[in-house]
Design a protein around this motif. Sequence first.
Motif, PDB file in Angstrom:
ATOM      1  N   TYR A  98      -2.969  -2.774  -4.749  1.00 47.99           N
ATOM      2  CA  TYR A  98      -4.089  -2.052  -4.149  1.00 47.99           C
ATOM      3  C   TYR A  98      -5.194  -3.006  -3.701  1.00 47.99           C
ATOM      4  N   TYR A  99      -5.859  -3.681  -4.626  1.00 53.73           N
ATOM      5  CA  TYR A  99      -7.054  -4.433  -4.276  1.00 53.73           C
ATOM      6  C   TYR A  99      -6.816  -5.556  -3.271  1.00 53.73           C
ATOM      7  N   GLU A 100      -5.822  -6.398  -3.490  1.00 51.03           N
ATOM      8  CA  GLU A 100      -5.590  -7.512  -2.566  1.00 51.03           C
ATOM      9  C   GLU A 100      -5.103  -7.042  -1.194  1.00 51.03           C
ATOM     10  N   LYS A 129      -4.169  -5.267  -8.778  1.00 48.04           N
ATOM     11  CA  LYS A 129      -4.537  -6.313  -7.826  1.00 48.04           C
ATOM     12  C   LYS A 129      -3.470  -6.471  -6.754  1.00 48.04           C
ATOM     13  N   ASP A 171     -10.136   4.765  -8.034  1.00 45.62           N
ATOM     14  CA  ASP A 171     -11.327   5.362  -8.653  1.00 45.62           C
ATOM     15  C   ASP A 171     -11.155   6.862  -8.880  1.00 45.62           C
ATOM     16  N   CYS A 204       0.831  -1.205   0.000  1.00 44.27           N
ATOM     17  CA  CYS A 204       0.000   0.000   0.000  1.00 44.27           C
ATOM     18  C   CYS A 204       0.868   1.260   0.000  1.00 44.27           C
ATOM     19  N   SER A 240      -8.001   6.391  -3.558  1.00 43.88           N
ATOM     20  CA  SER A 240      -8.305   5.143  -4.253  1.00 43.88           C
ATOM     21  C   SER A 240      -8.138   5.290  -5.763  1.00 43.88           C
ATOM     22  N   GLN A 282      -3.754  -4.874 -14.963  1.00 39.67           N
ATOM     23  CA  GLN A 282      -4.715  -5.281 -13.934  1.00 39.67           C
ATOM     24  C   GLN A 282      -4.007  -6.039 -12.817  1.00 39.67           C
ATOM     25  N   SER A 338      -7.979  -5.336   0.621  1.00 38.25           N
ATOM     26  CA  SER A 338      -8.983  -6.298   1.055  1.00 38.25           C
ATOM     27  C   SER A 338      -8.565  -6.944   2.380  1.00 38.25           C
TER      28      SER A 338
END
Length: 165
Positions: free
Chosen positions: A137-139, A134, A76, A28, A74, A130, A142
């Motif tokens: 950021y995403y993993e 993942k 987004d 992160c 984020s 992608q 999460s």
Amino acid sequence: MAYYQKNEYDFRRYGNSVNVPNNDIARCMYYLNCVCHTIEYNENNIQRYCNYENWRQLSDAEDYLVFVLCLTLSPDEFEDKCFVESPELCGSSSNAFYEVGQIKHSLLAVQSVVIAGRTRHVNKIMAYTQSWMKSYYYEPMSRLVARYRPQQPSTSSSAPGCVIS
């Protein structure tokens, strides 16, 4: 008399390969480092939270601040503004940075983005795959959401013989 003007971009790829520790906070922090390469953001002592190589030096409270900063900043907020999903622009890397000169053809890059109600100047753009998003950021986010989710109160008693009604 008609006048036609074709805008041109002058892109220069820059950057180098890095080794990011296999730790959610470090990943992160690397994400935040990438954000700070693309936009002008100098608040919240953010440079301390971008130094992913020194992730172990952060306290638990600072780990949580990294998490909150990642939520605030984020992907987004940046997608199709200064973050562009483009494996072609990444080449053999999972992300790549580009300095943008004059504006060219059909690629749209904005001059600024609004984050938490404040306008931020866009310095560079970042192309990513992608798998990069993942991994960085995403993993990790999460897993950090699960880590920072408020714990549900236990219905079992900590003292033998006590009954909670």
